[in-house]
Every structure is written in C-alpha cells, then in structure tokens.
Motif scaffolding. Structure first.
Motif, short mmCIF file in Angstrom:
data_model
loop_
_atom_site.label_atom_id
_atom_site.label_comp_id
_atom_site.label_asym_id
_atom_site.label_seq_id
_atom_site.Cartn_x
_atom_site.Cartn_y
_atom_site.Cartn_z
N GLY B 268 0.89 -1.20 -0.49
CA GLY B 268 -0.14 0.22 0.07
C GLY B 268 0.84 1.32 0.04
N ARG B 269 1.59 1.21 -0.24
CA ARG B 269 3.22 2.64 -0.37
C ARG B 269 3.86 2.47 -1.64
N VAL B 270 2.70 2.34 -3.23
CA VAL B 270 3.57 2.62 -4.36
C VAL B 270 3.75 4.49 -4.18
N ASP B 271 3.66 5.01 -3.78
CA ASP B 271 3.48 6.64 -3.77
C ASP B 271 5.11 7.10 -3.35
N TRP B 272 5.54 5.66 -2.30
CA TRP B 272 6.62 6.65 -1.50
C TRP B 272 8.33 5.99 -2.47
N ILE B 273 7.45 6.36 -4.11
CA ILE B 273 8.81 6.11 -4.99
C ILE B 273 7.98 7.03 -5.74
N ARG B 274 8.73 8.22 -6.61
CA ARG B 274 8.12 8.77 -7.71
C ARG B 274 7.88 8.45 -8.87
N GLY B 275 6.89 8.02 -9.10
CA GLY B 275 6.21 6.98 -10.38
C GLY B 275 6.81 7.84 -12.32
N ASP B 276 6.70 8.94 -11.73
CA ASP B 276 6.94 10.01 -12.57
C ASP B 276 8.43 9.82 -13.28
N LYS B 277 9.28 9.77 -12.24
CA LYS B 277 10.85 9.14 -12.82
C LYS B 277 11.23 8.49 -13.08
N LEU B 278 10.40 7.28 -12.15
CA LEU B 278 10.52 5.90 -12.75
C LEU B 278 10.10 5.76 -13.93
N ALA B 279 9.04 5.80 -14.56
CA ALA B 279 8.35 6.05 -15.62
C ALA B 279 9.52 5.94 -16.89
N SER B 280 10.08 7.62 -16.41
CA SER B 280 10.62 8.16 -17.14
C SER B 280 12.23 7.57 -17.55
N PHE B 281 12.43 6.97 -16.47
CA PHE B 281 13.93 5.70 -16.29
C PHE B 281 13.75 4.35 -17.24
N ILE B 282 12.79 4.31 -16.99
CA ILE B 282 11.74 3.02 -18.21
C ILE B 282 11.77 3.43 -19.61
N LEU B 283 11.21 4.17 -19.73
CA LEU B 283 10.98 5.05 -21.91
C LEU B 283 11.84 5.12 -21.83
N LYS B 284 13.25 5.72 -21.25
CA LYS B 284 14.79 5.36 -21.64
C LYS B 284 15.22 4.36 -22.26
N CYS B 285 15.08 3.06 -21.63
CA CYS B 285 15.73 1.51 -21.84
C CYS B 285 15.35 1.75 -23.04
N GLN B 286 13.96 2.15 -23.24
CA GLN B 286 13.02 1.16 -24.75
C GLN B 286 15.10 1.42 -25.82
N ASP B 287 14.68 0.06 -26.72
CA ASP B 287 15.29 -0.09 -28.29
C ASP B 287 14.66 1.32 -28.74
N GLU B 288 15.03 1.95 -29.38
CA GLU B 288 14.04 2.96 -30.71
C GLU B 288 13.98 1.96 -31.99
N ASP B 289 15.14 1.35 -32.29
CA ASP B 289 15.09 1.17 -32.88
C ASP B 289 14.32 -0.27 -33.71
N ASP B 290 14.36 -1.64 -32.64
CA ASP B 290 13.68 -2.77 -32.91
C ASP B 290 13.02 -3.02 -31.96
N GLY B 291 12.76 -2.19 -30.87
CA GLY B 291 11.75 -2.82 -29.15
C GLY B 291 12.76 -3.08 -28.06
N GLY B 292 11.68 -3.59 -27.61
CA GLY B 292 12.44 -4.18 -26.31
C GLY B 292 12.20 -2.97 -25.70
N ILE B 293 13.06 -3.79 -24.11
CA ILE B 293 13.14 -2.86 -23.12
C ILE B 293 14.92 -3.51 -22.86
N ALA B 294 15.82 -2.53 -22.14
CA ALA B 294 16.98 -2.95 -22.14
C ALA B 294 17.28 -3.20 -20.56
N ASP B 295 18.47 -3.55 -19.74
CA ASP B 295 18.19 -3.36 -18.59
C ASP B 295 18.08 -1.81 -17.81
N ARG B 296 19.46 -1.01 -18.41
CA ARG B 296 19.40 0.38 -18.74
C ARG B 296 19.69 0.94 -19.76
N PRO B 297 19.83 2.48 -20.35
CA PRO B 297 19.72 3.25 -21.44
C PRO B 297 20.85 3.07 -21.82
#
Lengths: 470, 394
Positions: B268-297
């Motif tokens: 019940g404490r999902v708001d203890w982390i910043r969801g928006d900042k996490l989301a931007s991190f995950i999105l930066k890890c995408q492969d913009e050419d071939d799709g898929g997501i990596a462990d880090r950008p």
C-alpha cells in the motif's frame, strides 16, 4: 537390445572433436589454478579472420564467443543423447561406465557455457554419488572444477548450490565422532578454504550475492558443528575455535570496508558476524577461561574480549570510517547495522539507560561532525553527507522507538523508568521527538503532508532537494 | 522531454523472439535454452499486457488443438511445448524438453497455462495430481521449500510453490502447510526490514518481492515485522536517474521496477517512490529501432527486461491513464491503444483479468489512515495493521 547396441556403436564413432579438445585442455599442469574466459568477437577490430574455438595460454583458457552457439548445440546433443541412453535401464555394465564417463565430460563442457543448467547439475550429482560412495577425492575435485567455473561465471545460483551440496558430501564423509580431532582440523581447513574462495570472488566480482551468502554458510557451519561437539563432549576448544573464527571474520570485514566503501554485501555480512558473536557469547558465557593453549594441531591462543568491548570498539571503528567516507551510502549503512545491533544487545540486557545514552552519543557525534554548517568538503559530497547523516539519525530514532515498544510489551504494568521514556513507554522522549521533527523539516518534508511525514515516504524529494539532478 | 512508449515496436520485438532465439546461430538462445519455459512466460505475459488475449494467442501460437489451422508445417503450439516439458519422474516441469522437474519452471508452466486458459485441459488434469505432489514433496520441516530433489532452499521457491498451488486452486486442500511456509519466510526478515534467500542472507529487492508476494498469497502479512522499515528500504532504492536498484549502491536496473513496485503495491505504499521519474527511466531503456527494453539506457534489449519494464509501467499506471505524460506513437493509433493495455496483477504477475477469472486469493496491506486507491487490488483481502483483516466489498 539391438537398438541400444547400435546406438552405442554410433556414439563410439561420433564423439564431437570439440568436446574431446576442451576436455584435454582442462587437464594440465595446474588444474587448480586454471581460469576460463569467454573471449569476445574481435574480428571487426583486428581485421582478424581467425576462427578458433579455444585458446589456452598458461593458466588461462578462453572460449571464443562467436562459436558458442555452435558449441552449445554440440554439447547439448551429446548430453541429451547420452542422458536418454542412460535413462534406459537395460544397458549392460561394460557399456555403463564408459557411457557415464562420456556423459560426465559432456556435462563438464556444457556447464562451462551454461553454468545454470539445473538438470545438468542434477545428473552430475547422480554420477558423483553412484561412483564415489565414501570416497572424498571426487568431491574435492569438484571444488576445483567449481573454482574454475567461478573464474568466469560467478553468478550462477545452481553452481553455488552445487558447491554447497558438494561441501555437505565432504562433511558427511568426514563426520565421524570417533575421528573427532581429524574432523575438527578438516572442518577448519575446509572453512578457511571456502572463505578464501569467497574473498577471491568478491574481490573480482564486487557485491557478488552468492559468494557472500556462501561465506556466511561456511562460518555458520563452523559454529553449528562446533556447538554440536561442545555440547556432546563439553569441551572448551570448539567454543574457542568458533569464537576465534568469528573474531577473524569481523576484523576481516572492518578492514575490507576501508577499501571497498560501496560493498553492501560486506556490510551486511559484518552485521551477521556481530549477531553470531552475540549469540555465541550467550551460549557459552560460563564455560570459557581467559587463556587457553590447546594441542599441536590447533594452536589457538586467545585473550577473551568481552562482547561489550567488541561492540564498542566496532562503533569507534565505524565512526572513524564515516569520518573518512562521509558521502558513501554503504558506510552509513554499516553504521546503521552496527548501531542497531548494539541497541538490540543493550535492550536484551535490559540496559535501558545505556540504550538512551548510546543513542544520544550517536546523535551528538553525527550532528557535531557531519551536520554542522561549518564542516565543508566538496559541494556534491557535502550534500550527500547531510542527507545520509540526517536519515541516519531519523533511522536510529525509529529503531529506538521500536525498541521501546519491545520494552513496553515486556514490562507491562511497570512505571516509566529512566529518562528517555514517556509514562506509557511507547513514545520517544520530548527531546528526541523535537529533534526528529526538526530534522524532518530540515530535509524538506512538511508537516502538512497528508501522507505520513517519514523520510522514507519522501526519499525522492529529499534527494532531489539536496542533490542536483543528473 | 518525454519519451514515447513504442507499443508497436515492442509487439514486433516480442513476436520476433521465438524465431530469433530458436535460430541455431543465436547466442542468447544458446545460453538460455535451459530456462526456455520462463522465457516463454516473460514474452507471453509482456505481450498480453499490450494486446488483447485473442491477439496474443494468435501472435504467439499459444493455445492448442482446435485453434490451429491445418497447414502441414504447423509448429506445435506453446501449450503443446509446455506439456512436453512435463517430467514424469518428478511430477514437475523442466525448463525445456528432456529436463528434470524444478519448482521455478513448474510455476512458469502453470502461469502459461493460466494465460492460455488451459488449466482445465485434460492433459493438465491428468498431470495435476503429480504436480501437486511434486510441490508438496519440496516443502521442508521448517516450512521452507527446496527447488527440486537436491534440496537447495531459497525463498524464491516458497513464492513459486505458493503461487503455483494457488493458481491450481489447491491452497485449501492441505497439500502444503501454508502457515509453516509463512513462518519460515518471516524468519528470513533482516534487521533492515528486507529479505534475502535464506535467514541472514543480504536483503535483495528480488527476494523481497518473493517473500512479500508469498506472505500475501498466504494471507499472512500480519507476520511481517516492521512493515514501514521494509518500505523505507524499498523507497531508498530509487536512484538519481529515477530508476530503481536492487541493493544499496548498485546500479539502477529496469527489472527492479517490478520487484520493488509490486512489493510496495502489496504494502500500500506505491507513492513512496516517484512514479513519474521511474517511468521516464524505463522509457529511456527502450530500443527505439527494434523494440524491446534493456536493463539500463543504451544497453541491448532482452525479453526479461522487456517484460519487467512493461509490467513496471503497468503498475505505475502510465500505460492506462488517458492523460498520462506517457504517450504512445501517434502513427500507431495513439491514445486508443491505452484502452487495450491490460493491467498486471502485483501478486501473481499475470494480467488482472486472468487472476480475477480464477478467483485467486491474496492479501494487501493498507497503512493506517490511508484508503484503497488501486482498482486492481479490490478483490483482495485487506490487512490494515490495526490488527484487523477484512474483505473489501466489490
């Protein structure tokens, strides 16, 4: 029957060269020092067309990465074919051991590429058990093989659990109360060897979860088996050996953290050692004398240091470490670990006054040396120092609060005892509460926050307020 | 600057995985053959969050028998593959064909069957008693679970066992001792509130998820010591980049988006982390050419991180909100996509509609004075730390 014979005939001709070659390369002058590496594809960089499978240079054996798909396929074919054959129980004895040897080699090769192949490890165990009942040598060789594997693949959980299983087989074959003295010697030498291996791997692959977990298993085994013997025979020696081992481990960690300031695994392990020391101290409080010199095989001369001294010295070392590395998260965590264990030790001894005094001293130390506006270092570091110092105090106060709850449960009905506790034993003293509020505000958490205004619920705000966004 | 979520690219990436990995020249395929069952579960569930169940079925050739066309070189379906991995000797499922049964791959197999709505398939019904018996045989006297007959103990296996038994509908059958299992897990709780693989092992975000998840399935969150301290530890995993790491001073990694977020969700404490900042991190890890997501950008994508990245985005809610800062490709049909995105359940790591259909049991914690905000958790038992446990009205 005919099918099996013909299959076997087929097998005799068809063993892949790549398996034979690799197995030959694994033999050698210094099998215990051999290391393997997966060599990356350099063909583009070096204009090098060379296509090779393996490369051996002294104690280094390389496997060429571009060929791994080919090798994996060859190894797997051999492995699964042999596995099916052997699962068929009608093979006669003449062929059996030969097939088993080939299976063994196939497994060895396969594991060097796929170190986490659970079924391959299972078959390897089956072969070990069936061949070597009561014979330790195979298990010692297995340790050597695992050391080889870990030189490249240090993170495969199945490889580590196989090591643990192998160690248990070694113990089993040695665990004879009739040969107690040899066993004790073996146990110590085994545990030292295991710990040294873990240290070596932790050096090469920092924060390796499995290496540190295995190290804990090694020291725990010394404790458990030592306790077993001590109980059985009422002898001091095993208690002393265990205590010495723990002392050495603590010193090792205290030293390690000075040069591995981000190693959380080490900090956690240090905490476990402190914990084990406290438990061990409780168990043999009345049975030890101060100095004891034992038989020739195990020369252990110790001056027994009371556990209180050990804990206090550890806190002093902690503070020194913080002075040097105040902007390192893990060093602060080591302080959290050390102080929490110290707190709980005092709590368990019902030393309530000492508990409060300890917390006050810690707070004073941090405020004076790290949260003081006058002490400055490089800007970024300074911010981190304030962040970690502040959260440390808040974390400590939270721990204290929880320990009070422990007290209030234990001492229901008693009146408020000593300074630091409120009447109902549930809350921190007024002074501590005020400090808490002040610190929380200082790191940017407001009272009006509708969520609980703990630092934990606002970690991001705290960090971004104090540290510039990267 | 906000990064788009490349829906179509990810769908293509996942669809293309099977042929890529089965290719004899594939390095990844070669070194992951032994865990193919889990790989299939990750790719299938990831795809299931992006497209409808029917669409996923078709694209992955999931279900069996009657959904096949009658072409000659029709590949066996995923379900066929799953059943072929059943190890008669042990009663469990292996990571691939001709392998010994192991609890890890047994769970993955059962999860796939749940996704395919194939738990009532007569082939599985025949195997089921052996499977239950296999899982039961792995429980030790102290409540812990081994992975297989060789006895390695790990809290991961406790989660696998409880989840598998629950999905099979056998939690109440007495096949495993649930309370003993829960007590063992709690014995692994460390001074910092976290959990490791055994008692005394270092706290690790992945292990924490398995312990919290297991306690949730067992409906024994009440046994947790220091719930807040644990959430403190979890919240401290957020790095400056917005990503989450697995232990102090380690690098942020997309897979922790799942392990940590789902734990916080259950507590019940999902708001203890910043969801928006996490989301931007995950999105930066995408492969913009071939799709898929990596462990880090900047790193190479793989199926494991693709799954956990998408699951993380689902848990944060950004794949579902109409006015979310995350937008999908305009060329793709844009906002419409969000209606198709299924939600992931934090306890079972399966789409919520699958979990609801099976009526799976679980428990979540709500901090004092807080209220339930997440729809996907409404079906679960609630533990509110005031000593009460109550069932929410739907």
């Amino acid at each position: 029957m005919f099918c099996i014979v013909s299959t076997i005939n087929m097998m005799m001709e068809a063993r892949p060269e790549c398996i034979t070659e690799l197995c030959n390369l694994l033999q050698g002058q210094f099998p215990s020092q051999l290391e393997i590496t997966i060599l990356p594809d350099r063909s583009e960089e070096d204009d090098n067309d060379e296509n090779y499978l393996y490369l051996k240079d002294g104690i280094h054996l390389g496997i060429h990465a571009p060929n791994i798909p080919y090798l994996a396929k060859a190894f797997r074919n051999e492995y699964y074919t042999l596995r099916s054959l052997l699962n068929n129980k009608t093979i006669d004895e003449n062929h059996l051991s030969w097939l088993e040897k080939r299976l063994w080699d196939a497994i060895t090769c396969l594991l060097l590429i796929c170190p986490d192949h659970a079924t391959a490890w299972s078959d390897r165990k089956r072969l070990l058990i069936s061949d070597e009942l009561g014979n330790c040598n195979a298990f010692y060789s297995e340790i050597i093989f695992l050391n080889l594997l870990f030189s490249q693949h240090s993170k495969a959980p199945n490889a580590w659990s196989h090591r643990k299983w192998t160690c248990k087989q070694i113990m089993k074959n040695n665990d004879s109360f009739e040969r107690k003295h040899e066993f004790r010697k073996e146990l110590l030498s085994w545990s030292q060897e295991e710990i040294n291996t873990c240290i070596r791997i932790a050096e090469k692959y920092p924060k390796n979860y499995y290496a540190w977990t295995h190290r804990r298993y090694s020291i725990e085994t010394v404790m458990d088996l030592g306790a077993c013997y001590a109980h059985e025979y009422g002898q001091n020696i095993d208690h002393i050996i265990a205590r010495e081992a723990l002392k050495q481990e603590l010193e090792s960690i205290q030293k390690w953290l000075q040069t591995h300031v981000s190693d959380h695994s080490a900090a956690h392990y240090g905490g476990e050692i402190l914990r084990l020391m406290i438990i061990h101290n409780k168990e043999c409080k009345d049975t030890l004398s101060d100095q004891h010199k034992i038989d020739n095989e195990v020369k252990v001369e110790t001056k027994h240091k009371p556990i209180d001294d050990v804990l206090q010295e550890n806190m002093i070392l902690c503070r020194d470490l913080i002075d040097k590395f105040a902007s390192n998260e893990v060093i602060w965590i080591w302080r959290r670990i050390s102080s929490k264990i110290h707190l709980e030790y005092l709590r368990d001894g019902l030393h309530l006054a000492l508990l409060n005094q300890f917390v006050q001293e810690e707070i004073d130390d941090v405020m004076k040396h790290h949260l003081n506006k006058d002490c400055v270092s490089e800007k970024e570091d300074h911010k981190r120092c304030i962040l970690f110092g502040t959260t440390y105090i808040l974390w400590l106060l939270a721990s204290l609060r929880r320990n009070y709850q422990f007290f209030s449960l234990e001492n229901e009905g008693e009146n408020g005892i000593i300074g630091g506790l409120n009447q109902d034993h549930e809350e921190l003293s007024h002074d501590f509460c005020e400090l808490e509020k002040r610190l929380i505000h200082s790191i940017g958490v407001s009272d009006d926050d509708s969520r609980t205004c703990t630092p934990a619920s606002n970690i991001w705000s705290i960090k971004s307020g104090m540290i510039s966004d990267s | 600057m906000s990064f788009p979520f490349h829906h179509s690219l990810h769908v293509q990436y996942i669809e293309g995985l099977a042929s890529k990995i089965d290719n004899p020249s594939s390095y990844e395929g070669a070194v992951t053959e032994h865990l193919r069952m889990s790989g299939i579960y990750w790719s299938l569930t990831a795809l299931s969050l992006l497209v409808s169940a029917e669409d996923a079925d078709k694209r992955m050739n999931l279900a069996s028998g009657d959904l096949r066309s009658s072409t000659e070189d029709q590949k066996p379906s995923i379900i066929d593959f799953v059943f072929e991995c059943f190890d008669k000797k042990s009663g469990g499922f292996g990571g691939n064909k001709m392998q010994d049964g192991h609890i890890l791959y047994t769970l993955s197999a059962i999860q796939i069957l749940a996704l395919a709505d194939a738990l009532e398939d007569e082939r599985f019904l025949m195997m089921k008693p052996k499977v239950i018996s296999f899982i039961k045989s792995l429980q030790q006297k102290d409540g812990s679970f081994a992975g297989d007959q060789w006895g390695e103990i790990d809290t991961r296996f406790s989660y696998c066992a409880l989840s598998a038994i629950s999905i099979c509908g056998e939690l109440d059958s007495g096949a495993i001792d649930i309370n003993k299992a829960a007590e063992y897990i709690v014995s692994c709780q460390n001074f910092d509130g976290g959990f490791g693989c055994h008692p005394g092992a270092e706290s690790h975000a992945g292990q924490i998820f398995t312990c919290v998840g297991a306690l949730s399935i067992a409906c024994r969150l009440d046994l947790l010591k220091d719930e807040e301290l644990l959430c403190w530890w979890l919240a401290e995993r957020q790095c400056d980049s917005g990503g989450l790491n697995g232990r102090p001073e380690k690098q942020a990694d997309v897979c922790y988006s799942w392990w940590i977020l789902s734990s916080l969700c259950i507590l019940g404490r999902v708001d203890w982390i910043r969801g928006d900042k996490l989301a931007s991190f995950i999105l930066k890890c995408q492969d913009e050419d071939d799709g898929g997501i990596a462990d880090r950008p900047g790193d190479m994508a793989d199926v494991f991180h693709t799954f956990f990245g998408i699951a993380g985005l689902s848990l944060i809610g950004v794949l579902h909100e109409q006015n979310s800062i995350v937008h999908v490709d305009e060329s793709d049909g844009g906002e419409k996509r969000k209606n198709e995105h299924r939600m992931i359940d934090p306890i079972y790591a399966l789409p919520t509609d699958v979990v609801r259909k099976l009526g799976l049991r679980g428990q979540i914690a709500i901090p004092r004075n807080a209220s339930m905000t997440d729809d996907r958790l409404k079906c679960y038992d609630v533990y509110n730390n005031a000593g009460e446990s109550k069932q929410l009205q739907m």
